[in-house]
Design a protein around this motif. Sequence first.
Motif, PDB file in Angstrom:
ATOM      1  N   MET A  26       0.847  -1.197   0.000  1.00  0.00           N
ATOM      2  CA  MET A  26       0.000   0.000   0.000  1.00  0.00           C
ATOM      3  C   MET A  26       0.880   1.243   0.000  1.00  0.00           C
ATOM      4  O   MET A  26       1.929   1.295   0.653  1.00  0.00           O
ATOM      5  CB  MET A  26      -0.886  -0.003   1.263  1.00  0.00           C
ATOM      6  N   ASN A  27       0.472   2.271  -0.673  1.00  0.00           N
ATOM      7  CA  ASN A  27       1.183   3.544  -0.687  1.00  0.00           C
ATOM      8  C   ASN A  27       0.728   4.358   0.524  1.00  0.00           C
ATOM      9  O   ASN A  27      -0.313   5.003   0.519  1.00  0.00           O
ATOM     10  CB  ASN A  27       0.866   4.297  -1.983  1.00  0.00           C
ATOM     11  N   PHE A  28       1.527   4.301   1.598  1.00  0.00           N
ATOM     12  CA  PHE A  28       1.112   4.931   2.843  1.00  0.00           C
ATOM     13  C   PHE A  28       1.052   6.448   2.725  1.00  0.00           C
ATOM     14  O   PHE A  28       0.385   7.111   3.504  1.00  0.00           O
ATOM     15  CB  PHE A  28       2.057   4.525   3.976  1.00  0.00           C
ATOM     16  N   SER A  29       1.766   7.031   1.740  1.00  0.00           N
ATOM     17  CA  SER A  29       1.690   8.472   1.567  1.00  0.00           C
ATOM     18  C   SER A  29       0.306   8.920   1.115  1.00  0.00           C
ATOM     19  O   SER A  29      -0.086  10.067   1.299  1.00  0.00           O
ATOM     20  CB  SER A  29       2.735   8.939   0.542  1.00  0.00           C
ATOM     21  N   ALA A  30      -0.456   7.956   0.524  1.00  0.00           N
ATOM     22  CA  ALA A  30      -1.797   8.282   0.036  1.00  0.00           C
ATOM     23  C   ALA A  30      -2.887   7.870   1.021  1.00  0.00           C
ATOM     24  O   ALA A  30      -4.058   8.029   0.747  1.00  0.00           O
ATOM     25  CB  ALA A  30      -2.038   7.595  -1.312  1.00  0.00           C
ATOM     26  N   LYS A  31      -2.467   7.325   2.166  1.00  0.00           N
ATOM     27  CA  LYS A  31      -3.440   6.834   3.146  1.00  0.00           C
ATOM     28  C   LYS A  31      -4.248   7.989   3.720  1.00  0.00           C
ATOM     29  O   LYS A  31      -3.716   9.062   4.030  1.00  0.00           O
ATOM     30  CB  LYS A  31      -2.714   6.095   4.268  1.00  0.00           C
ATOM     31  N   ALA A  32      -5.536   7.786   3.883  1.00  0.00           N
ATOM     32  CA  ALA A  32      -6.404   8.827   4.428  1.00  0.00           C
ATOM     33  C   ALA A  32      -6.015   9.130   5.870  1.00  0.00           C
ATOM     34  O   ALA A  32      -5.540   8.264   6.604  1.00  0.00           O
ATOM     35  CB  ALA A  32      -7.853   8.377   4.356  1.00  0.00           C
ATOM     36  N   SER A  33      -6.225  10.353   6.269  1.00  0.00           N
ATOM     37  CA  SER A  33      -5.922  10.745   7.646  1.00  0.00           C
ATOM     38  C   SER A  33      -6.825  10.006   8.612  1.00  0.00           C
ATOM     39  O   SER A  33      -7.995   9.742   8.309  1.00  0.00           O
ATOM     40  CB  SER A  33      -6.118  12.254   7.820  1.00  0.00           C
ATOM     41  N   PRO A  34      -6.323   9.640   9.814  1.00  0.00           N
ATOM     42  CA  PRO A  34      -7.154   8.942  10.804  1.00  0.00           C
ATOM     43  C   PRO A  34      -8.355   9.774  11.226  1.00  0.00           C
ATOM     44  O   PRO A  34      -8.342  11.015  11.140  1.00  0.00           O
ATOM     45  CB  PRO A  34      -6.187   8.737  11.981  1.00  0.00           C
ATOM     46  N   TRP A  35      -9.381   9.097  11.716  1.00  0.00           N
ATOM     47  CA  TRP A  35     -10.602   9.780  12.122  1.00  0.00           C
ATOM     48  C   TRP A  35     -10.360  10.765  13.249  1.00  0.00           C
ATOM     49  O   TRP A  35     -11.114  11.734  13.414  1.00  0.00           O
ATOM     50  CB  TRP A  35     -11.676   8.763  12.525  1.00  0.00           C
ATOM     51  N   TRP A  36      -9.312  10.544  14.054  1.00  0.00           N
ATOM     52  CA  TRP A  36      -9.055  11.411  15.195  1.00  0.00           C
ATOM     53  C   TRP A  36      -8.240  12.662  14.831  1.00  0.00           C
ATOM     54  O   TRP A  36      -7.991  13.520  15.682  1.00  0.00           O
ATOM     55  CB  TRP A  36      -8.335  10.640  16.304  1.00  0.00           C
ATOM     56  N   THR A  37      -7.825  12.774  13.574  1.00  0.00           N
ATOM     57  CA  THR A  37      -7.160  13.997  13.138  1.00  0.00           C
ATOM     58  C   THR A  37      -8.133  15.173  13.298  1.00  0.00           C
ATOM     59  O   THR A  37      -9.296  15.070  12.888  1.00  0.00           O
ATOM     60  CB  THR A  37      -6.735  13.872  11.664  1.00  0.00           C
ATOM     61  N   PRO A  38      -7.697  16.271  13.921  1.00  0.00           N
ATOM     62  CA  PRO A  38      -8.635  17.380  14.183  1.00  0.00           C
ATOM     63  C   PRO A  38      -9.434  17.838  12.969  1.00  0.00           C
ATOM     64  O   PRO A  38     -10.639  18.098  13.079  1.00  0.00           O
ATOM     65  CB  PRO A  38      -7.723  18.490  14.718  1.00  0.00           C
ATOM     66  N   SER A  39      -8.803  17.917  11.798  1.00  0.00           N
ATOM     67  CA  SER A  39      -9.534  18.385  10.616  1.00  0.00           C
ATOM     68  C   SER A  39     -10.592  17.374  10.173  1.00  0.00           C
ATOM     69  O   SER A  39     -11.692  17.754   9.754  1.00  0.00           O
ATOM     70  CB  SER A  39      -8.568  18.666   9.471  1.00  0.00           C
ATOM     71  N   VAL A  40     -10.273  16.076  10.272  1.00  0.00           N
ATOM     72  CA  VAL A  40     -11.239  15.036   9.913  1.00  0.00           C
ATOM     73  C   VAL A  40     -12.388  15.033  10.920  1.00  0.00           C
ATOM     74  O   VAL A  40     -13.567  14.940  10.558  1.00  0.00           O
ATOM     75  CB  VAL A  40     -10.561  13.658   9.838  1.00  0.00           C
ATOM     76  N   HIS A  41     -12.041  15.134  12.189  1.00  0.00           N
ATOM     77  CA  HIS A  41     -13.079  15.146  13.224  1.00  0.00           C
ATOM     78  C   HIS A  41     -14.004  16.354  13.066  1.00  0.00           C
ATOM     79  O   HIS A  41     -15.223  16.247  13.271  1.00  0.00           O
ATOM     80  CB  HIS A  41     -12.444  15.153  14.616  1.00  0.00           C
ATOM     81  N   ALA A  42     -13.434  17.492  12.669  1.00  0.00           N
ATOM     82  CA  ALA A  42     -14.264  18.685  12.475  1.00  0.00           C
ATOM     83  C   ALA A  42     -15.295  18.458  11.378  1.00  0.00           C
ATOM     84  O   ALA A  42     -16.448  18.928  11.478  1.00  0.00           O
ATOM     85  CB  ALA A  42     -13.370  19.878  12.130  1.00  0.00           C
ATOM     86  N   ASP A  43     -14.916  17.708  10.324  1.00  0.00           N
ATOM     87  CA  ASP A  43     -15.863  17.396   9.253  1.00  0.00           C
ATOM     88  C   ASP A  43     -16.941  16.422   9.720  1.00  0.00           C
ATOM     89  O   ASP A  43     -18.098  16.505   9.291  1.00  0.00           O
ATOM     90  CB  ASP A  43     -15.124  16.796   8.061  1.00  0.00           C
ATOM     91  N   ARG A  44     -16.559  15.490  10.590  1.00  0.00           N
ATOM     92  CA  ARG A  44     -17.479  14.454  11.063  1.00  0.00           C
ATOM     93  C   ARG A  44     -18.381  14.941  12.191  1.00  0.00           C
ATOM     94  O   ARG A  44     -19.468  14.398  12.408  1.00  0.00           O
ATOM     95  CB  ARG A  44     -16.692  13.233  11.553  1.00  0.00           C
ATOM     96  N   ARG A  45     -17.947  15.941  12.920  1.00  0.00           N
ATOM     97  CA  ARG A  45     -18.615  16.316  14.164  1.00  0.00           C
ATOM     98  C   ARG A  45     -20.101  16.663  13.990  1.00  0.00           C
ATOM     99  O   ARG A  45     -20.929  16.280  14.830  1.00  0.00           O
ATOM    100  CB  ARG A  45     -17.871  17.463  14.842  1.00  0.00           C
TER     101      ARG A  45
END
Length: 353
Positions: free
Chosen positions: A1-20
């Motif tokens: 797997m190309n880890f550089s293309a891996k999606a940010s974890p759910w606990w990343t502040p920016s991802v959490h802000a979208d999910r909140r």
Amino acid sequence: MNFSAKASPWWTPSVHADRRPFLIGRNAIQAALRGFFAREDFIEVDTAVLQVSPGNEAHLHAFATEAITTDGQTAPFYLHTSPEFACKKLLAAGEERISCFAHVYRNRERGPLHHPEFTMLEWYRAGESYESLMMDCVRLLALAAESVKTPRLAYRGAESDPFAGPERISVAEAFERHAGIDLLASVAADGSTDRAHLAAELRRVGMRVAEDDGWADLFSRVLVEKIEPHLGFGRITILDEYPVSEAALARPSAHDPRVAERFELYACGVELANGFGELTNAAEQRRRFEIEMAEKARIYGETYPIDEDFLAALSLMPEASGIALGFDRLVMLATGASRIDQVLWAPVAEYGR
């Protein structure tokens, strides 16, 4: 797997802000539904996750573990796939109206609408018909929408009005309308099925039939390919009266022994709930479980034990109706989320990568 293309974890502040916003909506919906059950005099119960049997449906896959006693002995256990067996034991114990928000676990399931751990809302009404559950569903979907201030349920561009009256259609009517197949012509009065007849019907309408397909495989293919794409658009759909062979825990209909008191609830083409007029005949329940486990052994090469305690409890269980609703899916449709992990506060880690 190309880890550089891996999606940010759910606990990343920016991802959490979208999910909140979805998660805050989830809490609002859960509070509203709890209020509904409290007003209806339900008792909220909490059931054990570890069970001797995870359920006995052929296509249901569980997570297995083992208990170790103080003297080093081991015993197999499973993470439950539903709180159903425990809830019915509580009905046998004397409870009459119970509800349960349960974390449940299903293996081999992950995708936009599936997660290995999710929340199932189950509720049971002793002494009441399964039509009462249909009315509950209509009220709960409207309440979910109201609690997040939306006029409609939505998923991938499709919409469903939770405030409009539901469509109610039998499985047999849906097969005739959407696939041109007379389903019940392949079901005998005792509930047994005619694989050859149903296979001929599928071939007649141009559908694929494999040599090793059983009747249930053919039934599922028509349901998934021809029926479900038409359900719950514009308004919610109640798909009622499944063949008895496809309703292992439901009692036969009083007006037609070929079908059972089982319905499923759909909105925007998404299955949300599965309700029954509950079977309380222990001998018949054992027979159905054995049929399901034989099919599971044929397809997957494994079986799950039968919960003898559950069968014993059926002798004390009153006539009742019960239903399981995928709570996370309801939250998705009410908040406009496109994936189930968007409405889970802390999703299960990715695996198999």
